[in-house]
Write a protein that holds these residues in place. Structure first.
Motif, PDB file in Angstrom:
ATOM      1  N   UNK A 186      49.356  42.347  49.160  1.00  0.00           N
ATOM      2  CA  UNK A 186      48.273  41.364  49.121  1.00  0.00           C
ATOM      3  C   UNK A 186      47.146  41.792  48.186  1.00  0.00           C
ATOM      4  N   UNK A 187      47.510  42.068  46.919  1.00  0.00           N
ATOM      5  CA  UNK A 187      46.481  42.442  45.942  1.00  0.00           C
ATOM      6  C   UNK A 187      46.430  41.466  44.766  1.00  0.00           C
ATOM      7  N   UNK A 188      46.731  40.186  45.030  1.00  0.00           N
ATOM      8  CA  UNK A 188      46.454  39.127  44.061  1.00  0.00           C
ATOM      9  C   UNK A 188      44.930  39.005  43.919  1.00  0.00           C
ATOM     10  N   UNK A 189      44.457  38.333  42.886  1.00  0.00           N
ATOM     11  CA  UNK A 189      42.995  38.273  42.737  1.00  0.00           C
ATOM     12  C   UNK A 189      42.327  37.455  43.846  1.00  0.00           C
ATOM     13  N   UNK A 190      42.928  36.376  44.390  1.00  0.00           N
ATOM     14  CA  UNK A 190      42.280  35.728  45.532  1.00  0.00           C
ATOM     15  C   UNK A 190      42.187  36.631  46.763  1.00  0.00           C
ATOM     16  N   UNK A 366      38.740  39.316  40.299  1.00  0.00           N
ATOM     17  CA  UNK A 366      38.017  39.115  41.567  1.00  0.00           C
ATOM     18  C   UNK A 366      36.587  39.619  41.476  1.00  0.00           C
ATOM     19  N   UNK A 367      36.391  40.751  40.803  1.00  0.00           N
ATOM     20  CA  UNK A 367      35.043  41.323  40.672  1.00  0.00           C
ATOM     21  C   UNK A 367      34.147  40.468  39.783  1.00  0.00           C
ATOM     22  N   UNK A 368      34.752  39.606  38.964  1.00  0.00           N
ATOM     23  CA  UNK A 368      33.969  38.772  38.046  1.00  0.00           C
ATOM     24  C   UNK A 368      33.463  37.492  38.694  1.00  0.00           C
ATOM     25  N   UNK A 369      33.903  37.196  39.901  1.00  0.00           N
ATOM     26  CA  UNK A 369      33.495  35.961  40.568  1.00  0.00           C
ATOM     27  C   UNK A 369      32.165  36.207  41.300  1.00  0.00           C
ATOM     28  N   UNK A 370      31.104  35.486  40.962  1.00  0.00           N
ATOM     29  CA  UNK A 370      29.816  35.659  41.673  1.00  0.00           C
ATOM     30  C   UNK A 370      29.936  35.182  43.121  1.00  0.00           C
TER      31      UNK A 370
END
Length: 375
Positions: A186-190, A366-370
């Motif tokens: 479970x390491x998809x970006x969502x 994922x880290x780029x999503x505010x």
């Protein structure tokens, strides 16, 4: 299709138990399941269903924790149901303690099987399921079962959450479906975004719905129906959705003919489609966030020597960034493109095909999503 011997001519999973694990986002003390026959060529007769906690809490395992299995009922207490062609069925509510970001094991027994070789499945599950002949929905383990990295029939898990929560739905292709991520981890970006959201009290109640399909396209059917066709079922009909992230379109560009006319047309058509998605989601009170498309320089299928597809990608991304039609923009392109060669992905973030990311690349997305977008 399920592996042999569970697929026969016009008959699938007859007298077989299918055990699947899925990763939930928010937890609760009451849950229900959704089963879909959206793509089935015949009615789907479900004989028995149970839910349980997987052994060790892990995804992809065939065993469950002792004493955790609970039978699932339908239509006010019936142990079985039949899902009509093209329809879905929602189970009865079931008291069940489900922790946030935990794995859930769902076992389904089909005595008759489904009398069709057209079935509803999710090819890119990145999670191992297990199939065994006979009825084993309450069995602690499925020794001797056949593993397969696909999901079938199960289309959602819903919980009664307290306090009330809201969801972000994400539509996309294989980059969101998780190609290049680690099977059963479970390491998809969502998934990584969910972890980030739940580290803050302000967003700890947000559910993340991964509504992606590898090979999917916005305008034309690919692997599954096009995004415009599936928007109602996969986003607008989902419970509690307040936000939508649109991260899709690279397969439209990559499969269109590499001519100036075709690429100009596909860019214009994608922009028109995004606008339609925004209009339809806004009518339901859903805020829509647009994600820029990633580079594919060096990919043997999509990259073309004249850079026509790259030009179309840049045209689409420029519209996403500047049109002000989206409620916000998530600039994935800037995060993972190679600073020395912006037509390419950063080498350390991709799997080697110059199109799909590795787990580090998905973490970068994922880290780029505010996270303030979901408060």
């Amino acid at each position: 299709m399920p592996p042999a011997p569970f697929t026969q001519e016009n008959l699938v999973l007859a007298d077989a138990t299918l055990r699947q694990t899925v990763h939930v986002s928010v937890g609760g003390r009451q849950m229900r399941l959704r089963f879909s026959n959206a793509f089935g060529g015949a009615a789907l007769p479900i004989t028995a269903v149970s839910v349980a906690l997987p052994a060790g809490g892990k995804a992809g395992v065939g065993a469950i924790q002792p004493g955790s299995a609970r039978p699932v009922t339908f239509h006010g207490g019936r142990p079985s149901t039949v899902v009509p062609v093209g329809a879905q069925v929602v189970s009865d509510p079931l008291p069940f303690d489900l922790a946030p970001r935990s794995n859930l094991s769902v076992s389904v027994y089909l005595a008759q099987g489904q009398a069709s070789n057209s079935i509803t499945s999710h090819p890119g599950s990145r999670t191992t399921s297990h199939i065994k002949a006979g009825n084993h929905v309450a069995a602690q383990d499925l020794t001797g079962s056949t593993p397969t990295d696909h999901w079938y029939f199960l289309s959602g898990v819903e919980v009664t959450a307290k306090p009330a929560t809201s969801a972000v739905a994400i539509v996309g292709d294989s980059l969101t479906d998780g190609r290049g991520s680690t099977t059963n981890m479970n390491d998809r970006w969502p998934d990584r975004l969910l972890e980030r959201l739940h580290t803050s009290p302000a967003t700890a109640g947000v559910a993340v719905l991964n509504q992606a399909a590898g090979g999917n396209r916005v305008l034309n059917d690919g692997l599954g129906p096009n995004l415009l066709a599936r928007l109602d079922r996969d986003v607008l009909a989902q419970s509690g959705v307040e936000w939508l992230i649109v991260f899709e379109g690279i397969n439209d560009i990559g499969t269109a003919e590499a001519t100036p006319e075709a690429q100009r047309q596909i860019a214009q058509d994608l922009i028109a489609a995004y606008d339609q998605i925004i209009v339809r989601a806004h009518a339901h009170g859903i805020r829509v966030y647009g994600a820029t498309l990633l580079p594919f320089g060096g990919n043997t299928s999509y990259d073309d020597p004249a850079g026509l597809r790259e030009s179309a990608r840049r045209t689409v991304n420029e519209w996403i960034r500047t049109s002000r039609r989206f409620d916000a923009v998530i600039d994935f392109d800037r995060v993972v493109r190679d600073p020395e060669n912006p037509r390419n992905l950063r080498p350390e973030l991709e799997v080697g095909d110059h199109l799909h990311l590795n787990p580090d690349g998905y973490k970068a997305l994922a880290d780029a999503v505010p996270t303030w977008l979901f408060r």
